[in-house]
Design an enzyme around this catalytic site. Structure first.
Site, PDB file in Angstrom:
ATOM      1  N   LYS A  13       0.807  -1.229   0.000  1.00 12.41           N
ATOM      2  CA  LYS A  13       0.000   0.000   0.000  1.00 12.41           C
ATOM      3  C   LYS A  13       0.835   1.270   0.000  1.00 12.41           C
ATOM      4  CE  LYS A  13      -1.226  -0.690   4.856  1.00 12.41           C
ATOM      5  NZ  LYS A  13       0.124  -0.354   5.330  1.00 12.41           N
ATOM      6  N   ARG A  88      -5.671   2.390  12.068  1.00 13.71           N
ATOM      7  CA  ARG A  88      -5.161   1.042  12.271  1.00 13.71           C
ATOM      8  C   ARG A  88      -5.930   0.302  13.350  1.00 13.71           C
ATOM      9  NH1 ARG A  88       0.288   1.577   9.859  1.00 13.71           N
ATOM     10  NH2 ARG A  88       1.499  -0.289  10.160  1.00 13.71           N
ATOM     11  N   ARG A 127      12.874  -7.063   2.497  1.00 12.16           N
ATOM     12  CA  ARG A 127      12.896  -5.708   1.934  1.00 12.16           C
ATOM     13  C   ARG A 127      14.156  -4.924   2.323  1.00 12.16           C
ATOM     14  NH1 ARG A 127       7.323  -2.600   2.955  1.00 12.16           N
ATOM     15  NH2 ARG A 127       7.877  -2.754   5.152  1.00 12.16           N
ATOM     16  N   ARG A 161      14.756  -1.242   7.061  1.00 12.27           N
ATOM     17  CA  ARG A 161      14.053  -0.652   8.200  1.00 12.27           C
ATOM     18  C   ARG A 161      14.317  -1.492   9.439  1.00 12.27           C
ATOM     19  NH1 ARG A 161       7.908   0.453   6.431  1.00 12.27           N
ATOM     20  NH2 ARG A 161       7.601  -0.226   8.580  1.00 12.27           N
ATOM     21  N   ARG A 172       3.997  -7.571  13.999  1.00 10.80           N
ATOM     22  CA  ARG A 172       3.213  -6.575  13.252  1.00 10.80           C
ATOM     23  C   ARG A 172       2.005  -7.237  12.591  1.00 10.80           C
ATOM     24  NH1 ARG A 172       7.869  -4.279   9.700  1.00 10.80           N
ATOM     25  NH2 ARG A 172       6.336  -2.955   8.688  1.00 10.80           N
TER      26      ARG A 172
HETATM   27  P1  AMP Z   1       4.167   1.327   8.643  1.00  9.77           P
HETATM   28  O1  AMP Z   1       5.254   2.066   7.959  1.00  9.77           O
HETATM   29  O2  AMP Z   1       2.805   1.786   8.227  1.00  9.77           O
HETATM   30  O3  AMP Z   1       4.324  -0.176   8.526  1.00  9.77           O
HETATM   31  O4  AMP Z   1       4.290   1.677  10.208  1.00  9.77           O
HETATM   32  C1  AMP Z   1       5.440   1.368  10.955  1.00  9.77           C
HETATM   33  C2  AMP Z   1       5.121   1.399  12.435  1.00  9.77           C
HETATM   34  O5  AMP Z   1       4.681   2.731  12.803  1.00  9.77           O
HETATM   35  C3  AMP Z   1       3.991   0.486  12.886  1.00  9.77           C
HETATM   36  O6  AMP Z   1       4.429  -0.852  13.124  1.00  9.77           O
HETATM   37  C4  AMP Z   1       3.535   1.182  14.167  1.00  9.77           C
HETATM   38  O7  AMP Z   1       4.428   0.928  15.240  1.00  9.77           O
HETATM   39  C5  AMP Z   1       3.659   2.654  13.795  1.00  9.77           C
HETATM   40  N1  AMP Z   1       2.398   3.167  13.205  1.00  9.77           N
HETATM   41  C6  AMP Z   1       2.198   3.582  11.922  1.00  9.77           C
HETATM   42  N2  AMP Z   1       0.937   3.984  11.738  1.00  9.77           N
HETATM   43  C7  AMP Z   1       0.313   3.820  12.927  1.00  9.77           C
HETATM   44  C8  AMP Z   1      -1.026   4.038  13.392  1.00  9.77           C
HETATM   45  N3  AMP Z   1      -2.000   4.503  12.575  1.00  9.77           N
HETATM   46  N4  AMP Z   1      -1.297   3.763  14.691  1.00  9.77           N
HETATM   47  C9  AMP Z   1      -0.352   3.318  15.543  1.00  9.77           C
HETATM   48  N5  AMP Z   1       0.920   3.063  15.169  1.00  9.77           N
HETATM   49  C10 AMP Z   1       1.254   3.316  13.877  1.00  9.77           C
END
Ligand code: AMP
Length: 220
Positions: A13, A88, A127, A161, A172
C-alpha cells in the site's frame, strides 16, 4: 477524493499510495513514514514512538491522531488525500470520522489490499532499499541486476528498516489481525470498501487503482 489504503504490512500500500498520489496530485500521508522521521530527528514524539515501532506494536492513538489532525488541516489536503497506515484500529477510525465530519469532509473510498501471510513475511523481511535514491529491493523477489549495486543510481549503500526483521514482522502481522482487520467490516458496512488483489505485480495493481479512481472522479 479522500481515500484510505487498508492492508497488512507488506501488502504494497505504501508504494501504491505514493504512485496514486502523484496521479491524483494529492498527498499520500503515511503515519509510519512521519513517525520514522520523528525517530530520526530524536524528537519527543520520536523518542516515545521508537520502542513501540521496534517491537511492532501500535504507537498510542493520541500520538498518531495528533499527527493526522495537523496534516489533514494543511492546504495541500483540501482537494483530497490518501491515508496510508491510518486508521489502524477501531478507535482511530471513529476519531477520523468525527474529525472529518467537523471539517465537512468524509472518506469516499477505502482500498483493501489483500495478500496471504506467507508472501507478506517474505516481502517485509526481505525488503531493503538504496540509501542514495530510495529504490526498493527484496532479497527473495527483486535483487539489483548487479549484486550490491543499485540499478537506479549506482550506489552500493543499502539499508533496511529496523522493524523489518522476521521477529518484529510476526508481531506486526499479529497486531494487524487483532486490531486492524476489523476495519474491513467497518468500511464494508459503510459501502466504501473495494478489494484489491495485491499479490499481482505493482504495475497491474496500480492500473486497477487508477481506473477505479478515474471512474469515481467522473461520476462525482
Ligand atoms: P508502517 O510504515 O505503516 O508499517 O508503520 C510502521 C510502524 O509505525 C507500525 O508498526 C507502528 O508501530 C507505527 N504506526 C504507523 N501507523 C500507525 C497508526 N495509525 N497507529 C499506531 N501506530 C502506527
Amino acid at each position: 477524493m479522500n481515500i484510505i489504503f487498508l492492508g497488512a504490512p507488506g501488502s504494497g500500500k505504501g508504494t501504491q499510495a505514493a504512485m496514486l498520489a502523484k496521479e491524483l496530485v494529492s498527498p499520500a500521508i503515511s503515519t509510519g513514514e512521519v513517525l520514522r522521521k520523528e525517530v530520526e530527528r530524536q524528537s519527543e514524539i520520536g523518542k516515545l514512538a521508537k520502542s513501540y515501532m521496534n517491537s511492532g506494536q501500535l504507537v498510542p492513538d493520541e500520538v498518531v491522531v495528533g499527527i493526522i489532525k495537523g496534516r489533514i488541516a494543511e492546504p495541500d489536503c483540501q482537494k483530497g488525500f490518501i491515508l496510508d497506515g491510518f486508521p489502524r484500529n477501531m478507535n482511530q477510525a471513529i476519531v477520523l470520522d468525527e474529525m472529518l465530519s467537523s471539517l465537512n469532509k468524509k472518506i469516499e473510498m477505502v482500498f483493501n489490499f489483500e495478500v496471504g501471510e506467507e508472501i507478506l513475511i517474505k516481502r517485509i523481511s526481505g525488503r531493503f532499499s538504496c540509501k542514495g535514491c530510495g529504490a526498493v529491493y527484496n532479497r527473495y523477489f527483486k535483487l539489483p541486476v548487479k549484486e550490491g549495486v543499485c540499478d537506479n543510481c549506482g550506489s552500493d549503500d543499502f539499508e533496511s528498516r529496523s522493524d523489518d526483521n522476521e521477529a518484529t514482522v510476526k508481531n506486526r502481522l499479529k497486531v494487524y489481525r487483532e486490531s486492524t482487520f476489523e476495519l474491513i467490516g467497518y468500511y464494508e458496512k459503510k459501502n466504501l470498501l473495494l478489494s484489491v488483489d495485491a499479490v499481482k505485480s505493482a504495475p497491474l495493481v496500480f492500473g486497477e487503482l487508477k481506473e477505479v479512481a478515474s471512474k469515481f472522479s467522473q461520476t462525482n
